[in-house]
Design a protein around this motif. Structure first.
Motif, mmCIF file in Angstrom:
data_model
loop_
_atom_site.group_PDB
_atom_site.id
_atom_site.type_symbol
_atom_site.label_atom_id
_atom_site.label_comp_id
_atom_site.label_asym_id
_atom_site.label_seq_id
_atom_site.Cartn_x
_atom_site.Cartn_y
_atom_site.Cartn_z
ATOM 1 N N ALA A 150 0.832 -1.206 0.000
ATOM 2 C CA ALA A 150 0.000 0.000 0.000
ATOM 3 C C ALA A 150 0.867 1.256 0.000
ATOM 4 O O ALA A 150 0.590 2.227 -0.723
ATOM 5 C CB ALA A 150 -0.928 0.001 1.209
ATOM 6 N N ALA A 151 1.944 1.239 0.804
ATOM 7 C CA ALA A 151 2.852 2.389 0.830
ATOM 8 C C ALA A 151 3.532 2.569 -0.521
ATOM 9 O O ALA A 151 3.669 3.700 -1.017
ATOM 10 C CB ALA A 151 3.894 2.190 1.929
ATOM 11 N N ALA A 152 3.946 1.451 -1.119
ATOM 12 C CA ALA A 152 4.596 1.532 -2.435
ATOM 13 C C ALA A 152 3.636 2.080 -3.481
ATOM 14 O O ALA A 152 4.037 2.857 -4.367
ATOM 15 C CB ALA A 152 5.104 0.149 -2.844
ATOM 16 N N ALA A 153 2.372 1.681 -3.406
ATOM 17 C CA ALA A 153 1.378 2.171 -4.364
ATOM 18 C C ALA A 153 1.166 3.679 -4.221
ATOM 19 O O ALA A 153 1.021 4.398 -5.231
ATOM 20 C CB ALA A 153 0.058 1.433 -4.161
ATOM 21 N N ILE A 154 1.159 4.175 -2.987
ATOM 22 C CA ILE A 154 0.996 5.616 -2.767
ATOM 23 C C ILE A 154 2.171 6.377 -3.353
ATOM 24 O O ILE A 154 2.009 7.408 -4.029
ATOM 25 C CB ILE A 154 0.847 5.914 -1.262
ATOM 26 N N VAL A 155 3.391 5.863 -3.090
ATOM 27 C CA VAL A 155 4.584 6.549 -3.591
ATOM 28 C C VAL A 155 4.645 6.487 -5.119
ATOM 29 O O VAL A 155 5.059 7.450 -5.780
ATOM 30 C CB VAL A 155 5.855 5.929 -2.975
ATOM 31 N N THR A 156 4.210 5.356 -5.685
ATOM 32 C CA THR A 156 4.290 5.180 -7.138
ATOM 33 C C THR A 156 3.214 5.948 -7.884
ATOM 34 O O THR A 156 3.492 6.616 -8.890
ATOM 35 C CB THR A 156 4.187 3.683 -7.497
ATOM 36 N N ALA A 241 20.881 -1.536 3.813
ATOM 37 C CA ALA A 241 20.928 -0.074 3.792
ATOM 38 C C ALA A 241 21.684 0.436 2.564
ATOM 39 O O ALA A 241 21.276 1.415 1.924
ATOM 40 C CB ALA A 241 21.582 0.445 5.073
ATOM 41 N N VAL A 242 22.789 -0.222 2.229
ATOM 42 C CA VAL A 242 23.558 0.188 1.049
ATOM 43 C C VAL A 242 22.730 -0.005 -0.216
ATOM 44 O O VAL A 242 22.632 0.896 -1.065
ATOM 45 C CB VAL A 242 24.871 -0.619 0.965
ATOM 46 N N ILE A 243 22.108 -1.183 -0.335
ATOM 47 C CA ILE A 243 21.291 -1.464 -1.525
ATOM 48 C C ILE A 243 20.118 -0.492 -1.617
ATOM 49 O O ILE A 243 19.821 0.057 -2.685
ATOM 50 C CB ILE A 243 20.783 -2.916 -1.491
ATOM 51 N N GLY A 244 19.447 -0.262 -0.484
ATOM 52 C CA GLY A 244 18.318 0.658 -0.470
ATOM 53 C C GLY A 244 18.715 2.073 -0.818
ATOM 54 O O GLY A 244 18.006 2.774 -1.557
ATOM 55 N N GLY A 245 19.870 2.509 -0.309
ATOM 56 C CA GLY A 245 20.332 3.857 -0.618
ATOM 57 C C GLY A 245 20.658 4.029 -2.083
ATOM 58 O O GLY A 245 20.341 5.066 -2.684
ATOM 59 N N VAL A 246 21.293 3.022 -2.660
ATOM 60 C CA VAL A 246 21.647 3.097 -4.081
ATOM 61 C C VAL A 246 20.379 3.128 -4.941
ATOM 62 O O VAL A 246 20.259 3.939 -5.872
ATOM 63 C CB VAL A 246 22.532 1.897 -4.482
ATOM 64 N N ILE A 247 19.412 2.262 -4.630
ATOM 65 C CA ILE A 247 18.181 2.202 -5.426
ATOM 66 C C ILE A 247 17.364 3.480 -5.253
ATOM 67 O O ILE A 247 16.795 4.007 -6.213
ATOM 68 C CB ILE A 247 17.343 0.976 -5.036
ATOM 69 N N LEU A 252 14.650 4.369 -10.037
ATOM 70 C CA LEU A 252 13.571 3.620 -9.376
ATOM 71 C C LEU A 252 13.044 4.362 -8.157
ATOM 72 O O LEU A 252 11.860 4.273 -7.828
ATOM 73 C CB LEU A 252 14.058 2.226 -8.976
ATOM 74 N N GLY A 253 13.927 5.079 -7.468
ATOM 75 C CA GLY A 253 13.518 5.870 -6.317
ATOM 76 C C GLY A 253 13.076 5.039 -5.127
ATOM 77 O O GLY A 253 13.240 3.805 -5.087
ATOM 78 N N ALA A 254 12.465 5.708 -4.168
ATOM 79 C CA ALA A 254 11.984 5.026 -2.960
ATOM 80 C C ALA A 254 10.913 3.997 -3.295
ATOM 81 O O ALA A 254 10.803 2.965 -2.629
ATOM 82 C CB ALA A 254 11.442 6.054 -1.967
ATOM 83 N N ALA A 255 10.119 4.257 -4.327
ATOM 84 C CA ALA A 255 9.071 3.311 -4.710
ATOM 85 C C ALA A 255 9.663 1.962 -5.085
ATOM 86 O O ALA A 255 9.127 0.910 -4.715
ATOM 87 C CB ALA A 255 8.257 3.873 -5.880
#
Length: 280
Positions: A150-156, A241-247, A252-255
């Motif tokens: 649901a959070a991903a859908a809001i961000v996307t 954290a490293v993978i998330g920061g790079v993405i 692709l962004g936070a979504a």
């Protein structure tokens, strides 16, 4: 020639009657097999999962935590899992409420995490006599996956932050809602670690793990499972954290990070479905 009973009917033990019984048997057998599958499935879902090696799944959750917190911090300036930092941000906001809006987001995350803790602990405790029931663990992580989705859908698909507005200072609902949803589900991993009696593997705290790791008298022992878990937890969170920061900083962004985290939660659900049952 077969004899009749006076009414032109064959006796009950004649072959046509026997064939009639045989025609019914496959139908009854098929129904019995279906009932047997249903019974086995129900029994499997209502048994406790085996605790042995279940720490592997809990350690994998540290990757998810690293993904979510790194994306949240880099995008919104607030944690969604590690609530120690949010508590500090919230305290700074009370001291100087007009300097930044970060404390509002941190307070939202902290409050939803606490509410989620009540919810997930009740989910493990109230419906079943054992918190390790397979169906409870599957339901818990399915709900976590749905909250992240649901959070991903809001961000996307939701409204974008207006140009010129820093997302780290925005407190519009497209920012606060994903933070609230992710924070609410984050405690589900911690509650699961309590249910499985791996109390140290909450996936939302590292300070105590660092302390326990480097104060361990058997830190360099060849065989030390507790040491191995304490090494694995921060290492996997750092990797996430490293993978998330790079993405999060890519196209692709936070979504993109949130969708990956949702898929990983689904893999955890599948793992619990296939995990061996506790021996009776």
């Amino acid at each position: 020639m077969a004899s009749t009973n006076g009414y032109g009917a064959l006796p009950n033990n004649s072959r046509p009657g026997a064939h009639g019984d045989e025609e019914q048997q496959p139908l009854l057998s098929g129904g019995s097999n279906q009932m047997s599958k249903t019974t086995r499935w129900r029994k499997s879902m209502t048994t406790d999962v085996r605790r042995d090696w279940a720490d592997v799944i809990l350690l994998a959750c540290y990757i998810i935590t690293g993904l979510l917190d790194s994306a949240s911090i880099s995008t919104w300036g607030s944690f969604v899992s590690m609530q120690t930092g949010n508590t500090v941000y919230f305290g700074l906001g009370i001291a100087a409420p007009h300097e930044s809006t970060r404390w509002i987001k941190s307070g939202t995350s902290l409050g939803c995490f606490c509410i989620g803790s009540v919810f997930f602990s009740a989910l493990h405790r109230v419906p079943s006599p054992s918190p390790k029931r397979r169906w409870i663990l599957c339901l818990s992580f399915t709900l976590q996956m749905l909250f992240i989705t649901a959070a991903a859908a809001i961000v996307t698909f939701g409204p974008r932050t207006p140009e010129g507005v820093d997302p780290k200072e925005s407190i519009a609902w497209p920012v606060l809602a994903p933070i609230a949803l992710i924070a609410f589900q984050s405690c589900g991993q911690a509650v699961a670690s309590r249910a499985l009696k791996y109390n140290a593997l909450t996936s939302v705290v590292l300070t105590s793990i660092y302390c326990d790791l480097f104060s361990d008298a058997e830190l360099l022992a060849p065989r030390n499972p507790e040491r191995n878990r304490r090494v694995g937890a921060p290492t996997l969170l750092l990797a996430g954290a490293v993978i998330g920061g790079v993405i999060a900083r890519s196209s692709l962004g936070a979504a993109g990070v949130l969708w990956i985290a949702a898929v990983m939660k689904l893999l955890v659900v599948i793992s619990w479905l296939l995990w061996p049952a506790e021996k009776e």
